[in-house]
Scaffold this motif. Structure first.
Motif, PDB file in Angstrom:
ATOM      1  N   ARG A 179       0.825  -1.208   0.000  1.00 16.39           N
ATOM      2  CA  ARG A 179       0.000   0.000   0.000  1.00 16.39           C
ATOM      3  C   ARG A 179       0.855   1.252   0.000  1.00 16.39           C
ATOM      4  O   ARG A 179       0.374   2.344   0.238  1.00 16.39           O
ATOM      5  CB  ARG A 179      -0.924  -0.009   1.214  1.00 16.39           C
ATOM      6  N   TYR A 180       2.153   1.073  -0.244  1.00 14.17           N
ATOM      7  CA  TYR A 180       3.010   2.261  -0.234  1.00 14.17           C
ATOM      8  C   TYR A 180       2.706   3.163  -1.413  1.00 14.17           C
ATOM      9  O   TYR A 180       2.547   2.707  -2.539  1.00 14.17           O
ATOM     10  CB  TYR A 180       4.498   1.883  -0.277  1.00 14.17           C
ATOM     11  N   GLN A 181       2.597   4.445  -1.127  1.00 13.30           N
ATOM     12  CA  GLN A 181       2.429   5.428  -2.195  1.00 13.30           C
ATOM     13  C   GLN A 181       3.382   6.574  -1.942  1.00 13.30           C
ATOM     14  O   GLN A 181       3.579   6.974  -0.793  1.00 13.30           O
ATOM     15  CB  GLN A 181       1.002   5.970  -2.197  1.00 13.30           C
ATOM     16  N   VAL A 182       3.965   7.067  -3.015  1.00  3.79           N
ATOM     17  CA  VAL A 182       4.842   8.220  -2.856  1.00  3.79           C
ATOM     18  C   VAL A 182       3.982   9.399  -2.396  1.00  3.79           C
ATOM     19  O   VAL A 182       2.963   9.700  -3.025  1.00  3.79           O
ATOM     20  CB  VAL A 182       5.549   8.542  -4.187  1.00  3.79           C
ATOM     21  N   PRO A 183       4.322  10.041  -1.289  1.00  2.98           N
ATOM     22  CA  PRO A 183       3.478  11.122  -0.788  1.00  2.98           C
ATOM     23  C   PRO A 183       3.450  12.316  -1.742  1.00  2.98           C
ATOM     24  O   PRO A 183       4.484  12.701  -2.289  1.00  2.98           O
ATOM     25  CB  PRO A 183       4.133  11.486   0.552  1.00  2.98           C
ATOM     26  N   ASP A 184       2.279  12.859  -1.958  1.00  2.00           N
ATOM     27  CA  ASP A 184       2.074  14.035  -2.829  1.00  2.00           C
ATOM     28  C   ASP A 184       2.711  13.871  -4.200  1.00  2.00           C
ATOM     29  O   ASP A 184       3.281  14.808  -4.744  1.00  2.00           O
ATOM     30  CB  ASP A 184       2.654  15.318  -2.195  1.00  2.00           C
ATOM     31  N   ALA A 185       2.658  12.666  -4.736  1.00  2.00           N
ATOM     32  CA  ALA A 185       3.340  12.447  -6.003  1.00  2.00           C
ATOM     33  C   ALA A 185       2.547  13.059  -7.144  1.00  2.00           C
ATOM     34  O   ALA A 185       1.324  13.028  -7.160  1.00  2.00           O
ATOM     35  CB  ALA A 185       3.529  10.963  -6.244  1.00  2.00           C
ATOM     36  N   ASN A 186       3.272  13.609  -8.087  1.00  2.00           N
ATOM     37  CA  ASN A 186       2.661  14.173  -9.277  1.00  2.00           C
ATOM     38  C   ASN A 186       3.129  13.325 -10.456  1.00  2.00           C
ATOM     39  O   ASN A 186       4.319  13.238 -10.738  1.00  2.00           O
ATOM     40  CB  ASN A 186       3.121  15.626  -9.427  1.00  2.00           C
ATOM     41  N   ALA A 187       2.165  12.651 -11.104  1.00  2.00           N
ATOM     42  CA  ALA A 187       2.517  11.670 -12.136  1.00  2.00           C
ATOM     43  C   ALA A 187       3.287  12.312 -13.293  1.00  2.00           C
ATOM     44  O   ALA A 187       4.082  11.657 -13.957  1.00  2.00           O
ATOM     45  CB  ALA A 187       1.266  10.983 -12.658  1.00  2.00           C
ATOM     46  N   GLU A 188       3.060  13.604 -13.557  1.00  2.00           N
ATOM     47  CA  GLU A 188       3.764  14.231 -14.674  1.00  2.00           C
ATOM     48  C   GLU A 188       5.194  14.599 -14.309  1.00  2.00           C
ATOM     49  O   GLU A 188       6.036  14.784 -15.161  1.00  2.00           O
ATOM     50  CB  GLU A 188       3.023  15.493 -15.124  1.00  2.00           C
ATOM     51  N   LYS A 189       5.412  14.738 -13.008  1.00  2.00           N
ATOM     52  CA  LYS A 189       6.758  15.129 -12.563  1.00  2.00           C
ATOM     53  C   LYS A 189       7.495  13.896 -12.095  1.00  2.00           C
ATOM     54  O   LYS A 189       7.343  13.453 -10.970  1.00  2.00           O
ATOM     55  CB  LYS A 189       6.640  16.111 -11.396  1.00  2.00           C
ATOM     56  N   SER A 190       8.268  13.306 -12.988  1.00  2.89           N
ATOM     57  CA  SER A 190       9.099  12.200 -12.529  1.00  2.89           C
ATOM     58  C   SER A 190      10.531  12.489 -12.937  1.00  2.89           C
ATOM     59  O   SER A 190      10.789  13.220 -13.898  1.00  2.89           O
ATOM     60  CB  SER A 190       8.616  10.879 -13.104  1.00  2.89           C
ATOM     61  N   LEU A 191      11.436  11.910 -12.208  1.00 11.69           N
ATOM     62  CA  LEU A 191      12.842  12.211 -12.402  1.00 11.69           C
ATOM     63  C   LEU A 191      13.626  10.918 -12.544  1.00 11.69           C
ATOM     64  O   LEU A 191      13.239   9.882 -12.013  1.00 11.69           O
ATOM     65  CB  LEU A 191      13.398  12.928 -11.170  1.00 11.69           C
TER      66      LEU A 191
END
Lengths: 384, 145
Positions: free
Chosen positions: A273-285
């Protein structure tokens, strides 16, 4: 319910602190008292150093940093304690030079020896301690009180009285000859090894296996990035604690190469159930993780940190993308009682884009902020 | 009148935000985190050398089945309710996270479990409240030749 011992409080804790990095650091007089430098120097025996940074930043600064970075090497050698006090080894490595040594053994269970800045520390069980005839201090065990089971003997071998023929010194020689006489595996680092590599050093007699620590590079493609700008000082205590826990977890997941932080990850919530907190799918690095493994002295880590932080605030071209680096370091345990086990320093360029809420205010100050970019750090000190 | 009042307060709030903004990063603050929420474990699946010569890689669903089997054997239905998050599976190694309160139950369940008629079992390689330390290990492998 099942009669398990209740875990009310955990012995492990982390100190999190923030601050701003000095704009200029004199390489000739590296700081030692101020955080985060004091924390780096406080941890002498390190086994793993990790550096994480965005690929764009890596491409632009790493070749420069790598050129200036001194190489670091360590040796694995098998020898008894008495060798430390013998002729050349004693004079060259302990009296005039400086070495770092650590013996094998589980802390708090086996006898463990370490040598740093001429101070030899012997962590001994009670039976051995009583036989060896050296004066030491009781180590407080975690469990039962008033039971003296382990002792620590600290001997400063650089004292003027520590010479062959002196009474106190002969006592140590006797103990190393008659009681603490077994051969051990040691990790050995010589601070002056690079200076004269042609001359044979005294360690060569003991057939050391020398390794040069070179970084292992791993790239994680398209990593989701949480909001790295830490909450304002006006935000609540809980919010800051939450942010530091989540950010540390994210940094560790990236360092461990976990697929959970990748954008393409499609794991079922039944499995994670881990999710990157406040992740923005368009902003990946794309993130690069460099890992050094070996007996790494604190001074080298400080040199690495200084090179990175010197490069760091002058990156006007990178404003707008996430500009950060994280340096983690994990230490050998030398004693069983609680001590620092590692730390992580996350350095951020004060990025105006990351504070979307006050966007219009920042825009008016944009010209000012780019001219004197201030970088700040967040430091996690982990106690195990 | 009321609307006018609300406007002034909004302006005040905005003003406040502006004044605190420049100092937000330069000021230092610190806190101590006690009782972190999760425990992280590095598990290794041991297979008996008789059935296979090399350690076969474990996939995430097999690992989940084995863990559920261990937990239900030890704690019944309540054991299967322990939430396990799989962080990484690689070869025979597994990095998972459980709530800190469930760590004792999980370690107890894993240590007594053998599956597939005694062919597989779990070993806890490392555990701790800080994932970075669990991933980095304790450095003991450096002493081995």
């Amino acid at each position: 319910m099942f009669g398990f011992p209740e875990l009310k409080t955990s012995s492990s804790r982390a100190n999190v602190s923030t601050g701003s990095l000095a704009k200029y650091v004199d390489p000739q007089q590296p700081p030692s008292k101020k955080k985060p430098y004091s924390v780096i120097l406080n941890q002498p025996f390190n086994h793993t150093v990790q550096l994480q940074l965005p690929e764009a930043l890596y491409d632009s600064i790493w070749s420069d940093v790598a050129d200036k970075l001194p190489s670091v090497q360590y040796s694995r050698v098998i020898m008894p304690l008495s060798t430390l006090l013998e002729g050349e080894f004693f004079n060259l490595y302990i009296k005039t030079g400086n070495i770092l040594m650590l013996s094998e053994g589980r802390p708090g269970i086996d006898d463990k020896y370490s040598l740093k800045d001429g101070v030899l520390r012997l962590d001994l069980a009670k039976e051995i301690y009583e036989r060896c005839g050296l004066v030491g201090k009781v180590i407080q065990g975690g469990g039962r009180k008033h039971v003296k089971s382990r002792y620590a003997v600290e001997i400063n071998l650089r004292l003027p009285s520590m010479l062959h023929g002196k009474k106190g010194f002969e006592r140590i020689v006797w103990a190393f000859k008659n009681v603490l006489n077994s051969s051990r595996t040691w990790l050995f680092h010589d601070f002056e090894a690079a200076l004269d590599s042609k001359v044979e050093r005294p360690i060569a007699k003991h057939y050391p296996v020398t390794h040069i620590c070179s970084p292992h590079l791993a790239t994680s493609q398209a990593v989701l990035v949480p909001n790295l700008a830490h909450p304002h000082c006006t935000s609540s205590h809980d919010e800051f604690e939450h942010w530091s826990l989540e950010t540390y977890e994210w940094l560790s997941l990236v360092a461990g190469g976990s697929p959970r932080v990748l954008r393409e990850d499609t794991v079922d919530p039944f499995l994670s159930r881990y999710q990157v907190p406040d992740a923005n799918a368009e902003k990946s690095l794309n993130l690069v993780t460099l890992t050094w493994v070996g007996l790494i002295p604190a001074s080298w880590i400080r040199a690495l940190f200084m090179l990175l932080s010197a490069k760091f605030p002058r990156l006007e071209s990178h404003v707008g993308v996430h500009c950060f680096f994280a340096l983690s370091d994990y230490a050998f345990k030398t004693a069983s009682n609680s001590e620092m086990g590692g730390y992580t320093i996350l350095c951020l360029a004060d990025d105006p884009d990351s504070n979307g809420a006050d966007a219009d205010i920042v825009e008016t100050q944009a010209s000012k902020t780019t001219s004197h970019l201030e970088s700040c750090y967040i430091l996690w000190e982990l106690m195990a | 009148m009321a609307s006018n009042h609300s406007e002034t307060t909004a302006a005040e709030v905005n003003n406040g935000a502006e004044t605190t903004k420049p100092t937000s990063h330069s000021s230092s603050r610190s806190l101590t985190i006690r009782n972190p929420p999760y425990t992280y474990l590095h598990l290794i699946l041991l297979t008996s050398t008789l059935s296979s010569s090399s350690q076969p890689p474990v996939d995430i669903l097999t690992a989940r089945t084995y863990l559920t089997s261990a937990l239900s054997q030890y704690l019944g239905l309540t054991g299967t309710a322990i939430p396990i998050d799989f962080l990484k599976v690689e070869g025979g190694s597994l990095w998972i996270r459980v709530p800190r309160e469930d760590e004792v139950a999980l370690v107890g369940a894993l240590s007594q479990w053998v599956g597939k008629d005694g062919d597989v079992s779990w070993r806890v390689k490392a555990k701790g409240e800080w994932l970075g330390s669990v991933v980095a290990g304790n450095g003991d492998h450096l002493f081995e030749p």
